[in-house]
Design an enzyme around this catalytic site. Structure first.
Site, mmCIF file in Angstrom:
data_model
loop_
_atom_site.group_PDB
_atom_site.id
_atom_site.type_symbol
_atom_site.label_atom_id
_atom_site.label_comp_id
_atom_site.label_asym_id
_atom_site.label_seq_id
_atom_site.Cartn_x
_atom_site.Cartn_y
_atom_site.Cartn_z
ATOM 1 N N ASP A 91 0.870 -1.172 0.000
ATOM 2 C CA ASP A 91 0.000 0.000 0.000
ATOM 3 C C ASP A 91 0.912 1.229 0.000
ATOM 4 O O ASP A 91 2.132 1.102 0.037
ATOM 5 C CB ASP A 91 -0.941 -0.019 1.207
ATOM 6 C CG ASP A 91 -0.196 0.228 2.509
ATOM 7 O OD1 ASP A 91 1.054 0.214 2.497
ATOM 8 O OD2 ASP A 91 -0.853 0.441 3.535
ATOM 9 N N ASP A 271 -8.053 -7.230 0.097
ATOM 10 C CA ASP A 271 -7.154 -7.526 1.214
ATOM 11 C C ASP A 271 -7.852 -7.109 2.485
ATOM 12 O O ASP A 271 -8.738 -6.248 2.464
ATOM 13 C CB ASP A 271 -5.864 -6.708 1.111
ATOM 14 C CG ASP A 271 -6.085 -5.278 1.585
ATOM 15 O OD1 ASP A 271 -6.755 -4.520 0.848
ATOM 16 O OD2 ASP A 271 -5.665 -4.927 2.690
ATOM 17 N N CYS A 309 -11.539 -29.350 5.239
ATOM 18 C CA CYS A 309 -10.575 -28.269 4.982
ATOM 19 C C CYS A 309 -9.174 -28.826 4.727
ATOM 20 O O CYS A 309 -8.695 -29.683 5.461
ATOM 21 C CB CYS A 309 -10.563 -27.323 6.178
ATOM 22 S SG CYS A 309 -9.309 -26.039 6.051
ATOM 23 N N CYS A 311 -6.340 -27.270 5.069
ATOM 24 C CA CYS A 311 -5.269 -26.523 5.741
ATOM 25 C C CYS A 311 -4.475 -27.439 6.671
ATOM 26 O O CYS A 311 -4.968 -28.477 7.088
ATOM 27 C CB CYS A 311 -5.846 -25.337 6.517
ATOM 28 S SG CYS A 311 -6.380 -25.751 8.194
ATOM 29 N N CYS A 314 -6.383 -28.420 10.045
ATOM 30 C CA CYS A 314 -7.454 -29.409 9.957
ATOM 31 C C CYS A 314 -6.899 -30.759 9.491
ATOM 32 O O CYS A 314 -7.322 -31.809 9.961
ATOM 33 C CB CYS A 314 -8.557 -28.928 9.015
ATOM 34 S SG CYS A 314 -9.449 -27.508 9.696
ATOM 35 N N HIS A 340 -5.434 -21.676 9.027
ATOM 36 C CA HIS A 340 -6.788 -22.135 8.656
ATOM 37 C C HIS A 340 -7.577 -21.017 7.972
ATOM 38 O O HIS A 340 -8.179 -21.227 6.920
ATOM 39 C CB HIS A 340 -7.553 -22.632 9.885
ATOM 40 C CG HIS A 340 -8.987 -22.920 9.583
ATOM 41 N ND1 HIS A 340 -9.403 -24.107 9.027
ATOM 42 C CD2 HIS A 340 -10.094 -22.134 9.673
ATOM 43 C CE1 HIS A 340 -10.709 -24.047 8.811
ATOM 44 N NE2 HIS A 340 -11.150 -22.858 9.187
#
Lengths: 415, 557
Positions: A91, A271, A309, A311, A314, A340
């Site tokens: 940014d 974002d 999931c 991730c 998980c 996650h």
């Protein structure tokens, strides 16, 4: 930058595109996790990479304070400093005009910041200075310095800030083009104008005139507590008018329902610190709504957050009971939920890409809302926003419609 | 159901020829065989500490990345906040013990030991009684009695520490207190070993006993002797076929935190190394040589080496190294020490501004060297692109991912992360420091395997000459003078790091807003009181400021 739209939803304004930057390809629409101070909170770049994330955000204002530009230059830029091999966006520091408004004064020349960490000299952030800092950081996408006012600001200041943002865009373009970094770093403009459609229009007109000299467009000045029905209308107004062949980035958007509405309205990138911040407070995001793992009701629940999931949390079989035991006590609980939640955001957007390509994006929207909000009710503004692009969430379903933001949250049963 | 058995295989003992009782305490190399030999841990070796069941700062994927983590030790007390404790409620999944399933340590990859108390916790505690040990959890003190046996029966860790009556009341302890401590610890061990000869659950063969007796050598010997004394009467009956308690014991544990406290009290925690050595020897001298000896919470490699050399200790935890990661120190030492003429520090305090622009890795070895640190911070590598999560079928996760090693994280990056209070700093440091300890032990084992005591002792001397010891009160012994000179200009790396950590923590850490509020409130109260005091003085009211202060409440300002 190479930007190519590869599929379009036949009903909504949603689209899938491939954006190739100096550090590889990123498929859009996508959500960008935020690494404010050169790290996604608690994670290593290898971990972030393993989650299938190819574009992250660094904050110019923070990196300029620490470690500082001299050190980043010696390290050959932020990629090498922090060990991130993929795409990065910075940014411009404009948002900190609002978030750190206690410390800033704005003039036509630039923004005067007091350093909150020391009593030393205040620093002047001019558009040229912002771009020069972003050059030192070396992000693949850099943002113009804009004059940001709080979303709820009214009166002449909003128009002044919008006009100034256009003037500052010119100074950013000028500086960027003369720097020789144009091939590796891509400058995005930021559309301002508050909640006033006329101001937004004037800003869009002004910035579209400069289209050949900017690589993409962001929609700024939103997500600051404005009414959601105003929020989506401004997004729609901007997305409709922004050119087809430029990526569109909605700044500061992170709730799943907001993301999908924005995608349907034609947004490609977003974002927000929300998914990573809420993780640190013990909240896991799921396709059936947020799960607050601090609540006692999870203490004896031996199922994972979401057994589907992919991730690492998980997949390792970490149960809600286990997470409840460590959440807010051990930093690794924050790490477990951060990975996650980043994967959750990426899944929401990845499934949108697949649905758009397969021509079933409206069905995806319906099934997502059904799963996420269930019978509790859909936020009215989402229903309105999606109707504006030809999708009726209420078609063939009988769910209540909730006024206000309608964001979903998990509360204790005792409350 | 058969329970897991632990045995110890002694391979090399460098002191076999030493005189008298000394032969029992020389450096030795071996293997601890766990689960009837399914897993072997080379000794001298190392185990990783956990807090609330997790390795601090390491998510499960990072634990996996840290190959040095092979054995994790779980203090159970944090689970006592629920009754029954959560691990005992974990549904059984296949043959995997409940505690491994809950905490995510697959049995094929990790050894898991369990004690009631956290061996690093030296805080003052209410006294134990005949019936229970006082434990500490987030909701306050808990009484743990014979529940301990039911917890371990349910959790089935690979190794169980028996309950011990260790006083955590201020030292010194009376003769009476020590006698009680020894008796209770033996009694509780006996309770752990009483199993019917036939039945669904058989006597575990994986109990480590904590050596009681505090700072008294006679008391420590007495406890050890009570373990090898023949069992009598009813007790003998209940424990058949064991002839003494020691036969049911798989290993010996010495906890350094209570030992230091009982030697010197709460205020001066740096006892003389010789005292420590002789007290541990007193515990072990009448006991079997064929069982592993484990010491918790040592204070760094110097103490570890002394205990390897003079006591023949086999197992250590990495508490010190993990604490160093907490406070921003990257360890950087090797055994045998590198050839150098200058004195080296054991690690780098990465808060120090001298690292602001230091773009080198934490380890001073060359990248090409075989001893270059293999940890995920010094030798990071991307996961193979096939393992990167794909979120849509058009994703190209393989792009820009190489399978080769990524550049090391630098001291400058860590310096930045520490000063910006980013958690990633501690993750990278924890992985690194645990790996450095693992390599340190590999170095010790390698040298022991050469079976040459004088060579080993020469390397030990060289290590002591090369590296400055991390101590609480500065060095003791021969190197005192040199360190006194140094102390004026340079504080110990670890102390300095701890100080810097506390400063950043106070500035940026949890509770910052509350602290700032407090401060602002205090300032305004002080200011208001000053005005009041002045007014009163002017009006000639007696009592002065002290009498005035209570008139203004703290709140509402």
């Amino acid at each position: 930058m190479e930007f190519k739209v590869i599929a379009k939803c036949p009903i909504t304004r949603a689209r899938v595109s491939r954006m190739v930057l100096a550090h590889g390809a990123t498929m859009l629409p996508t959500f960008m996790p935020v690494a404010t101070q050169a790290a996604i909170k608690g994670l290593s770049p290898e971990q972030v990479e393993s989650l299938g994330v190819t574009l992250i955000l660094n904050n110019t204002y923070h990196l300029n304070l620490r470690p500082g530009i001299e050190i980043l230059k010696e390290a050959n830029g932020a990629h090498s400093f922090e060990g991130w091999k993929h795409n990065m966006l910075t940014d411009s520091g404009g948002f900190q005009l609002v978030s750190l408004s206690k410390f800033t004064t704005i003039t036509e020349e630039g923004a005067l910041f007091l350093n909150p960490f020391s009593t030393g000299e205040p620093t002047m952030l001019t558009p040229e200075e912002s771009i020069s800092i972003q050059h030192a950081i070396g992000a693949d996408i850099i943002m113009q310095l804009d004059d940001v006012v709080p979303s709820l600001q009214q009166g002449p200041r909003v128009g002044e800030a919008m006009e100034r943002s256009i003037r500052w865009l010119d100074r950013c373009i000028q500086y960027h083009e003369s720097s020789g970094k144009k091939d590796t770093q891509n400058l995005f403009a930021i559309v301002q104008g508050g909640l006033d459609p006329d101001l937004r229009n004037r800003c869009l007109d002004g910035m579209l005139e400069r289209k050949d000299r900017v690589a993409g467009y962001a929609i700024g000045g939103l997500s600051g507590g404005e009414e959601k029905d105003i929020f989506w209308k401004i997004i729609k107004q901007c997305a409709d008018k922004l050119p087809e062949d430029r990526p569109r980035y909605a700044m500061g958007i992170g709730f799943a329902e907001d993301l999908l509405v924005c995608v349907a309205l034609g947004v490609d990138m977003a974002d927000c610190v929300f998914p990573t911040r809420t993780a640190r407070f013990g909240v896991a995001l799921t396709h059936t709504g947020p799960v607050n793992l601090k609540l006692a009701k999870h203490a004896k629940d031996f199922s994972p957050i979401d057994k589907e999931c992919p991730c690492p949390t998980c997949k390792s079989g970490a149960s809600r009971a286990f997470l409840n035991h460590i959440v807010t006590h051990e930093t690794t609980a924050a790490h477990a939920l951060t990975v996650h939640n980043i994967v959750f955001q990426a899944q929401v957007m990845g499934r949108a890409r697949d649905a758009i390509i397969s021509g079933v994006f409206p069905d995806y929207l319906r099934s997502f809302f059904a799963g996420y909000f269930g019978n509790r009710g859909y936020p009215e503004w989402c229903v309105n926003a999606l109707r504006s692009v030809g999708v009726d969430l209420l078609e063939n379903v009988d769910v209540p419609v909730l006024p206000g933001s309608g964001a979903k949250w998990e509360y204790s049963d005792a409350a | 159901m058969s329970s897991s058995h632990i045995s110890f295989q002694s391979l090399v003992c460098l002191s076999a020829n030493r005189e008298g009782s000394k032969h029992k305490f020389g450096p030795r190399g071996g293997k601890v065989l766990i689960r009837n030999g399914q897993i072997a841990i080379d000794t001298p070796g190392v185990l990783t500490c956990t807090s609330r069941g997790v390795v601090p700062h390491l998510s499960r994927d990072n634990v996996k990345r840290t190959r040095a983590i092979k054995w994790v030790h779980i203090p159970f007390e944090s689970f006592l906040e629920h009754r029954p404790p959560i691990p005992t409620l974990q549904p059984q999944s296949g043959e995997t013990p409940r505690i491994n399933t809950l905490l995510g340590f697959p049995q094929e990859e990790y050894v898991l030991s369990m004690s009631l108390r956290n061996s690093a916790d030296g805080q003052e505690m209410p006294a134990n009684t005949n019936a229970y040990v006082t434990a500490n959890c987030i909701r306050g003190m808990r009484k743990a009695s014979l529940d301990w046996r039911s917890y371990v029966d349910s959790c089935k860790p690979d190794i169980i520490f028996s309950l011990s009556d260790t006083p955590f009341t201020p030292a010194p302890y009376s003769q009476k207190r020590l006698t009680k401590s020894i008796e209770r610890s033996a009694l509780w061990l006996a309770d752990m070993l009483q199993y019917p000869e036939t039945g669904p659950i058989t006597r575990p063969g994986n109990i480590f006993v904590q050596m009681a007796g505090g700072a008294s050598a006679p008391a420590r010997s007495a406890f050890a002797e009570s373990l090898v004394e023949g069992l009598q009467g009813k007790e003998a009956e209940a424990m058949r076929p064991l002839k003494c308690l020691d036969e049911g014991v798989a290993g010996y544990v010495v906890e350094m935190v209570p030992l230091r406290l009982s030697i010197q009290g709460f205020h001066d925690p740096s006892p003389n190394p010789a005292t420590v050595t002789s007290l541990i020897q007193a515990s072990l001298s009448s006991l079997s040589l064929s069982k592993p000896r484990l010491v918790t919470c040592t204070r760094g490699p110097h103490e570890i080496i002394r205990l390897v050399c003079d006591v023949g200790v086999d197992l250590f935890d990495t508490h010190w190294a993990q604490h160093a990661a907490d406070v921003g120190v990257a360890l950087d030492f090797h055994f045998p020490a590198p050839k150098t003429t200058v004195e080296l520090e054991l690690g780098h305090n990465l808060y120090d501004t001298k690292y602001e622009r230091d773009f080198t890795s934490f380890t001073s070895h060359d990248l090409d060297s075989s001893t270059f640190c293999p940890c995920p911070a010094c030798s990071p590598s991307s996961v193979p692109s096939s393992e990167i999560i794909r979120h849509s079928f058009v994703d190209e996760p393989g792009s820009n991912v190489s399978t080769s090693r990524n550049p090391s994280y630098t001291k400058a990056f860590l310096h930045h992360l520490l000063h910006t209070h980013e958690m990633s700093a501690h993750s990278l440091l924890a992985m690194h420091n645990i790996t450095v300890m693992d390599a340190f032990f590999a170095g010790i084992r390698q040298l022991i395997s050469q079976d040459d005591l004088s060579l080993f002792e020469a390397e030990v001397d060289r290590f002591f000459e090369t590296y400055a010891e991390d101590t609480e009160t500065g060095d003791t012994g021969a190197r005192d003078e040199r360190n006194m000179l140094k102390d004026d200009t340079q504080v110990n790396v670890f102390k300095a790091a701890e100080k810097a950590w506390k400063e950043v923590e106070l500035l940026r850490g949890k509770g910052r807003l509350a602290r700032e509020n407090e401060k602002a409130k205090a300032e305004s109260t002080t200011a208001a009181n000053a005005i009041l005091t002045k007014e009163m003085e002017e009006k000639g009211i007696e009592g002065g400021s002290e009498a005035v202060v209570p008139m203004l409440p703290d709140t509402g300002l």
